[in-house]
Design a protein around this motif. Structure first.
Motif, PDB file in Angstrom:
ATOM      1  N   ARG A  37       0.832  -1.204   0.000  1.00  0.00           N
ATOM      2  CA  ARG A  37       0.000   0.000   0.000  1.00  0.00           C
ATOM      3  C   ARG A  37       0.868   1.255   0.000  1.00  0.00           C
ATOM      4  NH1 ARG A  37      -1.638   3.764   3.046  1.00  0.00           N
ATOM      5  NH2 ARG A  37      -3.649   4.757   2.689  1.00  0.00           N
ATOM      6  N   TYR A  38       1.959   1.248   0.799  1.00  0.00           N
ATOM      7  CA  TYR A  38       2.852   2.401   0.820  1.00  0.00           C
ATOM      8  C   TYR A  38       3.438   2.661  -0.568  1.00  0.00           C
ATOM      9  CZ  TYR A  38       2.973   2.709   5.923  1.00  0.00           C
ATOM     10  OH  TYR A  38       2.666   2.885   7.228  1.00  0.00           O
ATOM     11  N   VAL A  39       3.907   1.574  -1.231  1.00  0.00           N
ATOM     12  CA  VAL A  39       4.538   1.760  -2.542  1.00  0.00           C
ATOM     13  C   VAL A  39       3.533   2.319  -3.541  1.00  0.00           C
ATOM     14  CG1 VAL A  39       5.575   0.554  -4.470  1.00  0.00           C
ATOM     15  CG2 VAL A  39       6.265  -0.022  -2.179  1.00  0.00           C
ATOM     16  N   GLU A  40       2.326   1.741  -3.574  1.00  0.00           N
ATOM     17  CA  GLU A  40       1.351   2.201  -4.562  1.00  0.00           C
ATOM     18  C   GLU A  40       0.871   3.614  -4.264  1.00  0.00           C
ATOM     19  OE1 GLU A  40      -1.399  -0.932  -4.415  1.00  0.00           O
ATOM     20  OE2 GLU A  40      -0.242  -2.198  -5.790  1.00  0.00           O
ATOM     21  N   ASP A  41       0.611   3.892  -2.978  1.00  0.00           N
ATOM     22  CA  ASP A  41       0.116   5.218  -2.621  1.00  0.00           C
ATOM     23  C   ASP A  41       1.187   6.275  -2.850  1.00  0.00           C
ATOM     24  OD1 ASP A  41      -2.175   6.597  -1.390  1.00  0.00           O
ATOM     25  OD2 ASP A  41      -0.647   7.191   0.049  1.00  0.00           O
ATOM     26  N   ILE A  51      10.680   5.916  -2.134  1.00  0.00           N
ATOM     27  CA  ILE A  51       9.609   5.497  -1.231  1.00  0.00           C
ATOM     28  C   ILE A  51      10.058   5.564   0.225  1.00  0.00           C
ATOM     29  CG2 ILE A  51       8.083   3.571  -0.704  1.00  0.00           C
ATOM     30  CD1 ILE A  51       8.376   2.845  -3.643  1.00  0.00           C
ATOM     31  N   VAL A  52      11.361   5.314   0.462  1.00  0.00           N
ATOM     32  CA  VAL A  52      11.863   5.398   1.835  1.00  0.00           C
ATOM     33  C   VAL A  52      11.646   6.802   2.394  1.00  0.00           C
ATOM     34  CG1 VAL A  52      13.905   5.180   3.254  1.00  0.00           C
ATOM     35  CG2 VAL A  52      13.532   3.583   1.429  1.00  0.00           C
ATOM     36  N   THR A  53      11.907   7.830   1.542  1.00  0.00           N
ATOM     37  CA  THR A  53      11.683   9.202   1.986  1.00  0.00           C
ATOM     38  C   THR A  53      10.220   9.448   2.301  1.00  0.00           C
ATOM     39  OG1 THR A  53      13.521   9.999   0.710  1.00  0.00           O
ATOM     40  CG2 THR A  53      11.852  11.581   1.272  1.00  0.00           C
ATOM     41  N   SER A  54       9.321   8.951   1.442  1.00  0.00           N
ATOM     42  CA  SER A  54       7.924   9.249   1.718  1.00  0.00           C
ATOM     43  C   SER A  54       7.437   8.513   2.957  1.00  0.00           C
ATOM     44  CB  SER A  54       7.052   8.937   0.505  1.00  0.00           C
ATOM     45  OG  SER A  54       7.190   7.607   0.148  1.00  0.00           O
ATOM     46  N   ILE A  55       8.024   7.342   3.255  1.00  0.00           N
ATOM     47  CA  ILE A  55       7.639   6.684   4.511  1.00  0.00           C
ATOM     48  C   ILE A  55       8.166   7.468   5.703  1.00  0.00           C
ATOM     49  CG2 ILE A  55       8.009   4.635   5.916  1.00  0.00           C
ATOM     50  CD1 ILE A  55       7.871   2.994   3.450  1.00  0.00           C
ATOM     51  N   VAL A  56       9.467   7.876   5.612  1.00  0.00           N
ATOM     52  CA  VAL A  56      10.070   8.576   6.754  1.00  0.00           C
ATOM     53  C   VAL A  56       9.360   9.895   7.022  1.00  0.00           C
ATOM     54  CG1 VAL A  56      12.148   9.812   7.443  1.00  0.00           C
ATOM     55  CG2 VAL A  56      12.322   7.523   6.619  1.00  0.00           C
ATOM     56  N   PRO A 189       1.113  21.907  -4.223  1.00  0.00           N
ATOM     57  CA  PRO A 189       0.900  21.176  -5.487  1.00  0.00           C
ATOM     58  C   PRO A 189       1.897  20.039  -5.647  1.00  0.00           C
ATOM     59  CG  PRO A 189       1.765  23.375  -5.867  1.00  0.00           C
ATOM     60  CD  PRO A 189       1.301  23.330  -4.459  1.00  0.00           C
ATOM     61  N   LEU A 190       1.418  18.925  -6.217  1.00  0.00           N
ATOM     62  CA  LEU A 190       2.259  17.737  -6.280  1.00  0.00           C
ATOM     63  C   LEU A 190       3.288  17.795  -7.398  1.00  0.00           C
ATOM     64  CD1 LEU A 190      -0.254  14.911  -5.490  1.00  0.00           C
ATOM     65  CD2 LEU A 190       1.526  15.810  -4.068  1.00  0.00           C
ATOM     66  N   GLY A 191       3.062  18.618  -8.425  1.00  0.00           N
ATOM     67  CA  GLY A 191       4.068  18.811  -9.464  1.00  0.00           C
ATOM     68  C   GLY A 191       4.224  17.614 -10.372  1.00  0.00           C
ATOM     69  N   LYS A 192       5.273  17.699 -11.204  1.00  0.00           N
ATOM     70  CA  LYS A 192       5.530  16.641 -12.170  1.00  0.00           C
ATOM     71  C   LYS A 192       6.370  15.562 -11.495  1.00  0.00           C
ATOM     72  CE  LYS A 192       7.691  16.261 -16.718  1.00  0.00           C
ATOM     73  NZ  LYS A 192       8.900  15.583 -16.201  1.00  0.00           N
ATOM     74  N   PHE A 193       6.096  14.307 -11.846  1.00  0.00           N
ATOM     75  CA  PHE A 193       6.799  13.184 -11.223  1.00  0.00           C
ATOM     76  C   PHE A 193       8.281  13.227 -11.543  1.00  0.00           C
ATOM     77  CE2 PHE A 193       8.281   8.795 -11.102  1.00  0.00           C
ATOM     78  CZ  PHE A 193       7.826   8.407  -9.864  1.00  0.00           C
ATOM     79  N   GLY A 194       9.120  13.317 -10.543  1.00  0.00           N
ATOM     80  CA  GLY A 194      10.558  13.284 -10.770  1.00  0.00           C
ATOM     81  C   GLY A 194      11.216  14.635 -10.889  1.00  0.00           C
ATOM     82  N   SER A 195      10.466  15.740 -10.744  1.00  0.00           N
ATOM     83  CA  SER A 195      11.119  17.044 -10.795  1.00  0.00           C
ATOM     84  C   SER A 195      11.392  17.513  -9.372  1.00  0.00           C
ATOM     85  CB  SER A 195      10.241  18.052 -11.531  1.00  0.00           C
ATOM     86  OG  SER A 195       9.048  18.229 -10.823  1.00  0.00           O
ATOM     87  N   LEU A 196      12.209  18.581  -9.254  1.00  0.00           N
ATOM     88  CA  LEU A 196      12.657  19.007  -7.922  1.00  0.00           C
ATOM     89  C   LEU A 196      11.489  19.523  -7.086  1.00  0.00           C
ATOM     90  CD1 LEU A 196      14.867  19.578  -5.934  1.00  0.00           C
ATOM     91  CD2 LEU A 196      15.326  21.708  -7.068  1.00  0.00           C
ATOM     92  N   PHE A 197      10.628  20.368  -7.718  1.00  0.00           N
ATOM     93  CA  PHE A 197       9.493  20.900  -6.969  1.00  0.00           C
ATOM     94  C   PHE A 197       8.295  19.994  -7.177  1.00  0.00           C
ATOM     95  CE2 PHE A 197      12.181  24.552  -7.792  1.00  0.00           C
ATOM     96  CZ  PHE A 197      12.364  24.983  -6.501  1.00  0.00           C
ATOM     97  N   SER A 198       8.323  18.877  -6.502  1.00  0.00           N
ATOM     98  CA  SER A 198       7.199  17.958  -6.605  1.00  0.00           C
ATOM     99  C   SER A 198       6.977  17.356  -5.227  1.00  0.00           C
ATOM    100  CB  SER A 198       7.462  16.874  -7.648  1.00  0.00           C
ATOM    101  OG  SER A 198       8.527  16.066  -7.239  1.00  0.00           O
ATOM    102  N   ALA A 199       6.032  16.434  -5.154  1.00  0.00           N
ATOM    103  CA  ALA A 199       5.765  15.680  -3.931  1.00  0.00           C
ATOM    104  C   ALA A 199       5.307  16.560  -2.786  1.00  0.00           C
ATOM    105  CB  ALA A 199       6.967  14.846  -3.512  1.00  0.00           C
ATOM    106  N   GLY A 200       4.629  17.671  -3.090  1.00  0.00           N
ATOM    107  CA  GLY A 200       4.044  18.478  -2.028  1.00  0.00           C
ATOM    108  C   GLY A 200       5.090  19.094  -1.136  1.00  0.00           C
ATOM    109  N   ALA A 201       4.902  18.952   0.177  1.00  0.00           N
ATOM    110  CA  ALA A 201       5.790  19.610   1.132  1.00  0.00           C
ATOM    111  C   ALA A 201       6.934  18.724   1.568  1.00  0.00           C
ATOM    112  CB  ALA A 201       4.988  20.061   2.354  1.00  0.00           C
ATOM    113  N   ILE A 202       7.121  17.564   0.935  1.00  0.00           N
ATOM    114  CA  ILE A 202       8.184  16.650   1.385  1.00  0.00           C
ATOM    115  C   ILE A 202       9.573  17.283   1.324  1.00  0.00           C
ATOM    116  CG2 ILE A 202       9.379  14.522   0.756  1.00  0.00           C
ATOM    117  CD1 ILE A 202       6.824  13.181   0.374  1.00  0.00           C
ATOM    118  N   PRO A 203       9.952  17.985   0.215  1.00  0.00           N
ATOM    119  CA  PRO A 203      11.292  18.603   0.219  1.00  0.00           C
ATOM    120  C   PRO A 203      11.465  19.634   1.325  1.00  0.00           C
ATOM    121  CG  PRO A 203      10.401  18.593  -1.977  1.00  0.00           C
ATOM    122  CD  PRO A 203       9.305  18.169  -1.080  1.00  0.00           C
ATOM    123  N   ILE A 204      10.398  20.379   1.631  1.00  0.00           N
ATOM    124  CA  ILE A 204      10.514  21.409   2.680  1.00  0.00           C
ATOM    125  C   ILE A 204      10.722  20.743   4.036  1.00  0.00           C
ATOM    126  CG2 ILE A 204       9.307  23.318   3.776  1.00  0.00           C
ATOM    127  CD1 ILE A 204       7.814  23.693   1.166  1.00  0.00           C
TER     128      ILE A 204
END
Lengths: 233, 125, 87
Positions: A37-41, A51-56, A189-204
């Motif tokens: 579920r973690y991998v797919e979500d 995926i390790v980053t999104s889990i952490v 915003p989730l942005g484009k898959f694989g770009s720097l400004f993506s994945a919501g607030a995870i980089p912040i």
């Protein structure tokens, strides 16, 4: 004599405990449902390749918050137990040569930049806040070891540490208010898959963790650095 | 992989052996750090699946079914935080060693090695 | 093939763990424990966990060794300044 017997009896007991654990282990052939579920979500809803980053950061975000708290408490304990040295100069300390001092001053911002690169790309490549923070701390280790008399500015370090911890909790609370769960990064915003400004607030969030870990580890290393003569007593 | 699990358990046993048998304070902390590495090795090796790649998705993996091609990412995430905590706890233990040496009264008895645990008899019973 | 590599790495790891406890000098045992962490990080790469391998290589074998050495130096300087026995 009786001590030795007790020690080896303990070790043999540990082996007896571990052996059935070891024989029970069956190698996995596919992911268990939670990991699946973690991998797919993470690939569909979160747009984070690592995926390790999104889990952490997201799914186990509270664990990371507790971990940062443990790190903070350990740093506080170390700072409480070791008095900072008052005097600046050291008698008999090894003085590095001119080349080493200049070279370390030249390399210091580059290593900091590399650490920043690692934690900014934490959701794209292996690495992230912890590794980038350790790189920042190792840059200050280089500075400390090459320039014996240098004095780090503790006000700035404490400011960075508290500010990033505070902002971390604030961002988590924003997710709680807007989306209903603590540390939910999807309010950006989730942005484009694989770009720097993506994945919501995870980089912040991961950058804040990196700054906090870097400041705390720098504090630990600076507390433990060798001092010359004891002047307070 | 069962081999690395066995290796992790051997490291755990070696670490406990070192913590129990060594007299030197630093070597006891080194035993703790080896025990730590062994525990990390055991946890990560439990999540390994044969012939699968690291849990970092690119377009090739995304084209097929992603969840059938990666190893278990949860042990990695747990160990990631455990390593950092291990460093903090090790540093705290070393600070206690420094404080023990600092507050130790050297003149009281015939001078033994101040880094040895047998020199500290205040709490012995 | 990969099993042979893991067995060799494991033998090196076990011997450096025994060396870390058997040697007289503390510096040698600190370096040996750093080497154990480095070998563990190589095994993490084989287990396809690159995040953990990076963390273990930078923290376990880098920063922990530095913290140990700094603490050793600090304890030594405290012993020396108290006029205790130096070794």
């Amino acid at each position: 004599m009786i001590r030795t017997v007790l020690i080896y009896a303990t070790l043999i007991l540990m082996v007896i405990i571990f052996f059935p654990l070891l024989s029970e282990i069956k190698p996995l052939s596919q992911l268990n449902p939670l990991a699946k579920r973690y991998v797919e979500d993470s690939t569909k809803n979160l747009n984070s390749p690592n995926i390790v980053t999104s889990i952490v950061v997201t799914y186990r975000g509270l664990d990371t918050l507790g971990e940062v708290t443990v790190l903070f408490l350990a740093t506080t304990g170390i700072g409480f137990l070791i008095k900072r040295r008052k005097k600046n100069g050291e008698k008999g300390a090894f003085q590095a040569s001119e080349i080493l001092q200049t070279g370390s001053l030249f390399l210091f911002p580059i290593i900091i930049l590399f650490g920043t690169y690692i934690f900014l790309h934490g959701h794209l490549t292996p690495g992230g806040g912890f590794q980038g923070g350790v790189l920042i701390a190792s840059a200050s280790v280089l500075l400390i070891m090459a320039n014996v008399n240098i004095k780090l500015n503790h006000t700035v370090l404490h400011f960075i540490e508290s500010l990033s911890g505070f902002l971390y909790v604030i961002i988590g609370t924003i997710g709680l208010f807007l989306l209903g769960s603590f540390l939910d990064p999807k309010f950006l915003p989730l942005g484009k898959f694989g770009s720097l400004f993506s994945a919501g607030a995870i980089p912040i969030i991961y950058s804040l963790i990196g700054l906090k870990v870097g400041a705390e580890l720098t504090n630990i290393v600076d507390s433990l650095r060798a001092e010359g003569m004891e002047d307070e007593k | 992989m069962i081999l690395t699990t066995v290796l992790g358990f051997i490291l755990i046993i070696l670490g406990i052996w070192g913590m129990l048998t060594q007299k030197n304070l630093f070597k006891m902390v080194i035993g703790f750090s080896i025990l730590d590495s062994g525990i990390h090795l055991v946890i990560v090796s439990l999540g390994y699946i044969k012939d699968k790649t690291a849990p970092i998705i690119d377009s090739d993996i995304l084209a097929n079914n992603a969840s059938s091609q990666v190893v278990d990412p949860i042990p990695s995430a747990l160990v990631l935080t455990a390593i950092v905590i291990g460093l903090a706890v090790t540093a705290l233990m070393l600070t206690y060693i420094i404080q023990l040496v600092n507050t130790h009264n050297f003149d009281s008895k015939n001078m033994k090695d101040p880094l040895s645990i047998t020199s500290y008899e205040e709490l012995k019973w | 093939m990969i099993n042979i590599a893991i067995i060799i790495l494991g033998i090196v790891m076990i011997f450096s763990a025994i060396y870390a406890f058997r040697t007289k000098k503390i510096i040698n045992s600190i370096i040996a424990s750093g080497a154990i962490s480095l070998i563990v990080s190589v095994i993490f790469i084989i287990l396809s966990a690159p995040d953990v391998a990076m963390t273990e290589a930078s923290i376990g074998s880098g920063l922990t060794t530095i913290v140990f050495l700094f603490a050793l130096g600090k304890a030594r300087s405290k012993i020396d300044s108290k006029g205790g026995k130096d070794d």
